[in-house]
Design an enzyme around this catalytic site. Structure first.
Site, PDB file in Angstrom:
ATOM      1  N   ARG A  45       0.586  -1.303   0.382  1.00  0.00           N
ATOM      2  CA  ARG A  45       0.052   0.438  -0.180  1.00  0.00           C
ATOM      3  C   ARG A  45       0.596   1.364   0.069  1.00  0.00           C
ATOM      4  NH1 ARG A  45      -2.149   3.534   3.965  1.00  0.00           N
ATOM      5  NH2 ARG A  45      -3.920   4.487   3.960  1.00  0.00           N
ATOM      6  N   SER A 116     -13.319  -2.422  -0.077  1.00  0.00           N
ATOM      7  CA  SER A 116     -12.761  -2.110   2.109  1.00  0.00           C
ATOM      8  C   SER A 116     -14.884  -1.444   1.697  1.00  0.00           C
ATOM      9  CB  SER A 116     -12.114  -0.549   2.211  1.00  0.00           C
ATOM     10  OG  SER A 116     -11.337  -0.832   1.801  1.00  0.00           O
ATOM     11  N   LYS A 145      -3.512   6.301   8.159  1.00  0.00           N
ATOM     12  CA  LYS A 145      -4.391   6.766   6.895  1.00  0.00           C
ATOM     13  C   LYS A 145      -4.899   7.529   7.343  1.00  0.00           C
ATOM     14  CE  LYS A 145      -8.862   4.917   4.721  1.00  0.00           C
ATOM     15  NZ  LYS A 145      -8.502   4.458   3.462  1.00  0.00           N
TER      16      LYS A 145
END
Ligand SMILES: Cc1ncsc1CCOP(=O)(O)O
Ligand SMILES: C=C1C=NC(C)=NC1=N
Ligand SMILES: [Mg+2]
Length: 221
Positions: A45, A116, A145
């Site tokens: 990521r 998600s 995040k």
């Protein structure tokens, strides 16, 4: 063909996620130690301020994937579907603000598709579009995040299970060895996390401790 649910659930047990912005160490070394510590799937990521892009991003992805291949750890790319296809990754993970899941499913064929979801409506749509697993969170507060939604403490996972929906689910957000068992008790099939391993002094031991916390949960059942 598409991955079977029971195999997907095994892969979701200890799902490590990392990019260059999540560690002050060398990503390859952190991943090597995390694999030794028993992670069951890895997600690359690479996003946020200072993250790599283009060739540098692709080269790191290829090197991390090579490491996963040696140890038969499935390799997932976050957001970047074209990169996943270019390097023939095992799958992709997309959020609600990424490429729409139905379009992604068409592009990736039978590769693993993770989505998600934050509401029951997003859950139902993801299932309709062919998601192989759902990432639900943040369960607890997270600093990894920037645009994370407010923590929901696992309420949505419980609601999904109460609705009789059996799709593989991984919880995410602020998960540590201390709270991992509580996440599993909501009905998740595994835990996914960044900093509990990527910021650990000893990533291998951190992964081992997380695995142990999951086993202790099973024993209690
Ligand atoms: C990618 C993502 N999605 C919801 S929370 C989060 C970050 C999880 O990071 P950490 O495990 O360090 O809280
Ligand atoms: C946002 C995310 C939610 N869940 C998972 C597994 N990965 C992500 N990148
Ligand atoms: Mg995304």
């Amino acid at each position: 063909m598409r991955i079977q649910a029971n195999k997907m659930k095994e892969m979701l047990q200890l799902y490590f996620i990392m990019g260059t912005q999540n560690t002050n160490s060398v990503p390859l070394e952190v991943l090597e130690q995390a694999i030794s510590g028993g992670i069951t799937m890895f997600q690359f990521r690479e996003k946020g301020r200072g993250s790599l892009s283009d060739l540098a991003k692709e080269e790191l992805a290829r090197n991390l994937m090579k490491l996963c291949k040696i140890h038969s750890v499935p390799f997932i790319v976050n957001d970047d579907v074209d990169l996943a296809l270019a390097i023939d990754a095992n799958g992709v993970h997309v959020g609600q603000d990424d490429e729409k899941a139905d379009q992604v499913r068409r592009k990736i064929g039978d590769k693993i598709l993770g989505v998600s979801a934050h509401t029951m409506d997003e859950v139902r749509k993801a299932i309709e579009y062919g998601a192989d697993y759902l990432g639900i969170g943040p369960i607890f507060p997270t600093e990894s995040k920037e645009d994370a939604k407010p923590p929901n403490g696992g309420a949505l996972i419980k609601e999904i299970r109460k609705a009789g929906i059996s799709i593989p689910i991984v919880g995410i957000g602020g998960i540590t060895a201390e709270n991992a068992a509580a996440v599993m008790e909501t009905g998740a099939d595994g835990i996914s996390l960044i900093s509990a391993i990527s910021h650990a002094k000893n990533p291998e031991k951190a992964a081992l401790d997380l695995k142990l916390s999951l086993l202790s949960n099973n024993r209690r059942k």
